[in-house]
Design an enzyme around this catalytic site. Structure first.
Site, PDB file in Angstrom:
ATOM      1  N   LYS A 132     -72.899  17.222 -48.514  1.00 32.74           N
ATOM      2  CA  LYS A 132     -71.980  16.480 -49.377  1.00 32.74           C
ATOM      3  C   LYS A 132     -70.542  16.585 -48.862  1.00 32.74           C
ATOM      4  CE  LYS A 132     -74.824  16.886 -53.545  1.00 32.74           C
ATOM      5  NZ  LYS A 132     -74.991  17.542 -54.858  1.00 32.74           N
TER       6      LYS A 132
ATOM      7  N   SER B  73     -75.975  17.082 -60.484  1.00 31.18           N
ATOM      8  CA  SER B  73     -74.888  17.577 -59.632  1.00 31.18           C
ATOM      9  C   SER B  73     -73.619  16.744 -59.774  1.00 31.18           C
ATOM     10  CB  SER B  73     -75.334  17.595 -58.166  1.00 31.18           C
ATOM     11  OG  SER B  73     -75.612  16.286 -57.706  1.00 31.18           O
TER      12      SER B  73
END
Length: 810
Positions: free
Chosen positions: A690, A647
């Site tokens: 996030k 990611s």
């Protein structure tokens, strides 16, 4: 160079959170809703489970797959009990004594409920034996018969001795009985000859008398030798008489039992053998020891009682050890030794579930020694054989019981993690033959209006089952939104039953503390916030390190080759994220992109794959006609643990492009997303956490209005951000951008156009791609020039050198 404004607009606040409108829920509180009859969102698993249970062929047992907490056990019990209730109970099984081979107890099958009846009848029978048999032996008639038999034997002895005595007396010899036995003595005029008189006789007379006595002694021995035979005859007659007495007193009891169980040949055989044993061994009843009453061998060891059952058994064994599954034989200590009998045979879960269904936790089963092998052996042989592990592996050589195996007819439902199923399928050749049906449970379902209504009914069902306060519709709407958040997709609902149940209990507690009769949305929010607060100590500690400068993270300014990535961390049930600095450096080289995390063995395989994809992207885009002539290094700064996942590959690629172009990156933006070899941005997980992790840091330092997060466009549908983040975006203090390729990302991060190639492949001058391409060409030329210089140097070094030979000495 003048930097352009962001051409890609940020996401609208409405795209950051998908609310559930309470007005769409047609109730005021959950008290108005009916219970949910089916298991929410598990249609596929329910169909598979029903199929596996309905089909009667061998091997169609079921493995119910899914993570813990999605309701595997509840689904299995609900479905199986519903089906079992419509079926008749199975037959009863019991063990009885084997009178011919006591170490091999016999298994008897009786119609449902008659096992309990048979056990009770035999218990009553034994109780009657305790009084009937002694009474028969103590009766006057019995004593008269015994005395008559003894008198007959005594008279027979006396008559034999009298006849012998008269014959001896006729020959002048008297038979005298003494305490030591019988002796012979001479007579004279019917009187015993005294020793003095005997000594006065002539030697010839003495010898005649001695010879005569010896002859008569031989005759006496022949008479006496008949006595043991007559005694045995008396004992045989007494034994026969005892048998007749017992048969007369007990036979009618056995006949009554025979009448009641005339339709069961196995029971009739046992009753006949029991009567024969009673007749043969009634004399031993007074010799009972401490371990076993003689009458115990006529009892019945009933394994299961289905007399009150309303359907087939559904059994869950929470501790599936070998003995708990297959049964065991217990022992008792007696005079320093361990002894056992058929009454000490204890059933296992397979006995209890025989005829029905057995539910087992695969994880617990596989961690118990030999339990899995024992279960497979029983299913393959279709019989339950009770053996100790010591006997199976030859560790015990003493003779023990060998109970007759019981035929097995059971459905087994294992539930556990998917990993267990696939490992067993791959490595155990018997597994595919025994568990042909896989029921895979859903972890999330589509968030449609219909499913939202069903979710509300599931909440109502749980509320009633847990005796909680009703939830109003606003609280239910908040729970639906939270479920979508947990699923990681705004368009889905989470099916994790356990976490929902826990949240309901905690929200009810907050309502109780507030003195409310109905749970409101504030109580649900309080429970969610409290749950996060209890688990985020480490998260707060790491954020503090960022805020006080211990961990270097810039949220303002510009920097070349430096990008804020976002790392997600899971601790128990708590998932959080924090920003992490990713830096890149470039130099002349031979085309290697060095992953420092991998070099020091902190990077996982997926992260290393992502870095290799970056190298492929650079070669594909910028080095068509020239060799890739750079070396680059990538690193997660101040990372002291393992790094896994791809990611961060978009952030790493942007750092590389910044380092190659020399254009600085805006530090107020953070990046998450993975890329493929063509520069397309791909979805990643934990996007909500996030974004919120970076927002918390920016908010703590003060929002500037120029901060935000870049995420893959394909992740927009997953957004369910916190209310404060959505409010900041709505106020223009924070932005969230969705990008579909690396060009959009680098353009947002630098404020400089990425530069799209025209039909001839040329990109605008001074764009990001133009600068990177020129830098790659320059590196290639430097490498070529450097290579030529090295070759010339080597050629000079290899040129022959002529040396003058040394002068010879004279």
């Amino acid at each position: 160079m003048k930097k352009s404004r962001h051409t890609l607009p940020p996401l609208d606040p409405a795209q950051l959170y998908k609310p559930c409108d309470p007005a769409l829920l047609a109730f005021e509180t959950t008290a108005e809703l009916e219970d949910l009859a089916e298991i929410f969102g598990q249609h596929r698993a329910v169909e598979a489970l029903r199929f596996g249970v309905a089909i009667r062929n061998d091997g169609y047992n079921v493995f119910l797959m899914g993570p813990a907490g999605v309701g595997r056990y509840s689904l299995a019990m609900k479905e199986l009990q519903a089906k079992a209730a419509a079926e008749p109970p199975p037959p009863d099984w019991c063990y009885v004594n084997n009178f011919k081979q006591p170490h091999k107890p016999r298994a008897l099958s009786l119609p449902t409920g008659r096992g309990t009846q048979f056990q009770r009848h035999m218990r009553d029978f034994v109780a009657e034996l305790r009084s009937v048999v002694p009474a028969a032996f103590e009766s006057e008639e019995y004593h008269n018969r015994v005395e008559a038999l003894n008198g007959e034997f005594k008279q027979r002895q006396e008559q034999a001795l009298e006849a012998f005595s008269q014959g001896a007396r006729a020959q002048g010899i008297a038979l005298i009985q003494t305490p030591a036995g019988f002796t012979l003595a001479p007579l004279k005029d019917d009187k015993l000859v005294e020793p003095d008189e005997f000594d006065k006789l002539s030697e010839e007379e003495k010898e005649r008398i001695r010879t005569l006595i010896e002859q008569i002694e031989d005759q006496l021995q022949k008479v006496l030798h008949q006595f043991p035979r007559w005694r045995r005859e008396r004992h045989a007659k007494l034994r026969d008489f005892n048998r007749d007495t017992i048969a007369l007193s007990v036979g009618h009891l056995i006949d009554e039992l025979r009448t009641q169980y005339a339709d069961l040949p196995g029971v009739i055989t046992f009753l006949d053998e029991a009567l024969g044993d009673i007749i043969e061994n009634a004399g031993e009843w007074g010799e009972a020891d401490a371990t076993e009453s003689p009458l115990e061998r006529y009892q019945v060891n009933l394994l299961d009682d289905y007399s009150a059952a309303s359907g087939l058994p559904v059994v869950f064994e929470n501790h599936p050890t070998y003995q708990n599954l297959l049964g065991r034989i217990e022992h008792v200590a007696h005079m320093g030794t361990l002894v056992t009998n058929f009454s000490l045979i204890k059933p296992g879960a397979l006995h209890h579930a025989n005829g029905g269904t057995l539910i087992l936790d695969a994880g617990k089963l596989l961690t118990q020694p030999y339990a899995w092998e024992g279960l497979k052996r029983a299913l393959l042989s279709r019989e339950i054989r009770i053996e100790s592990l010591g006997e199976i592996f030859g560790l015990v050589n003493t003779l023990s019981l060998q109970p007759q195996p019981i035929p097995l007819n059971v459905k087994v439902v294992l539930f556990g993690e998917r990993l267990f199923y696939y490992l067993l399928y791959q490595y155990d050749p018997d597994f595919a033959d025994l568990f042909k049906v896989a029921a895979d449970m859903e972890e999330e379902v589509v968030r449609s209006p219909e499913n939202s209504q069903l979710y509300a009914r599931m909440i109502a069902t749980m509320v009633r089952s847990q005796a909680l306060r009703p939830f109003d519709r606003a609280a239910v709407a908040r729970l639906i939104e939270h479920s979508a958040r947990l699923s990681g997709d705004a368009a889905m609902l989470h099916t994790h039953v356990r976490s929902l149940r826990d949240l309901l209990v905690e929200a009810d507690h907050f309502a109780q503390e507030a003195g409310c009769a109905v749970v409101a949305v504030a109580d649900v929010n309080g429970a969610i916030s409290a749950r996060i607060h209890r688990a985020d100590r480490l998260h707060r500690s790491q954020r503090k390190d960022i805020l006080d400068g211990t961990v270097l993270i810039d949220t303002t300014g510009l920097h070349v080759g430096q990008v804020n990535g976002l790392a997600a961390i899971t601790l128990g049930s708590h998932l959080f994220a924090q920003p992490v600095r990713i830096t890149a450096t470039t130099r002349l080289g031979d085309g290697n992109v060095i992953d420092i995390e991998r070099e020091v063995e902190l990077g996982g395989a997926i992260h290393s794959k992502g870095v290799l994809i970056l190298s492929s992207f650079l070669a594909m885009r910028y080095s068509h006609s020239a060799p890739l002539s750079l070396n680059a290094s990538l690193v997660f700064e101040q990372s002291y643990g393992g790094v896994e996942g791809d990611s961060a590959s978009l952030a790493e690629l942007c750092a590389l492009l910044s380092a190659l172009s020399g254009i600085p990156v805006i530090q107020g933006l953070a990046v998450t997303g993975s890329v493929n070899q063509y520069g397309q941005v791909q979805a990643v997980g934990a996007v909500n956490e996030k974004i919120e992790g970076y927002f918390d840091v920016c908010q703590a330092r003060g929002l500037t209005g120029h901060q935000g997060v870049l995420l893959p466009e394909s992740n927009v549908r997953h957004l369910m951000l916190r209310e404060d983040v959505v409010a900041a975006v709505r106020a223009g203090q924070f932005q969230v951008y969705a990008v579909k390729d690396v060009d959009e990302a680098i353009e947002l991060l630098t404020g400089v156009p990425a530069g799209s190639p025209d039909a001839e492949g040329r990109v605008p001058p001074d764009s990001i791609n133009d600068r990177v391409a020129r830098q790659m060409i320059e590196l290639s030329l430097m490498r070529k020039a450097y290579g030529s210089a090295v070759q010339k140097t080597r050629a000079v070094r290899k040129k022959p050198v002529c040396r003058k030979p040394p002068a010879s000495s004279r």
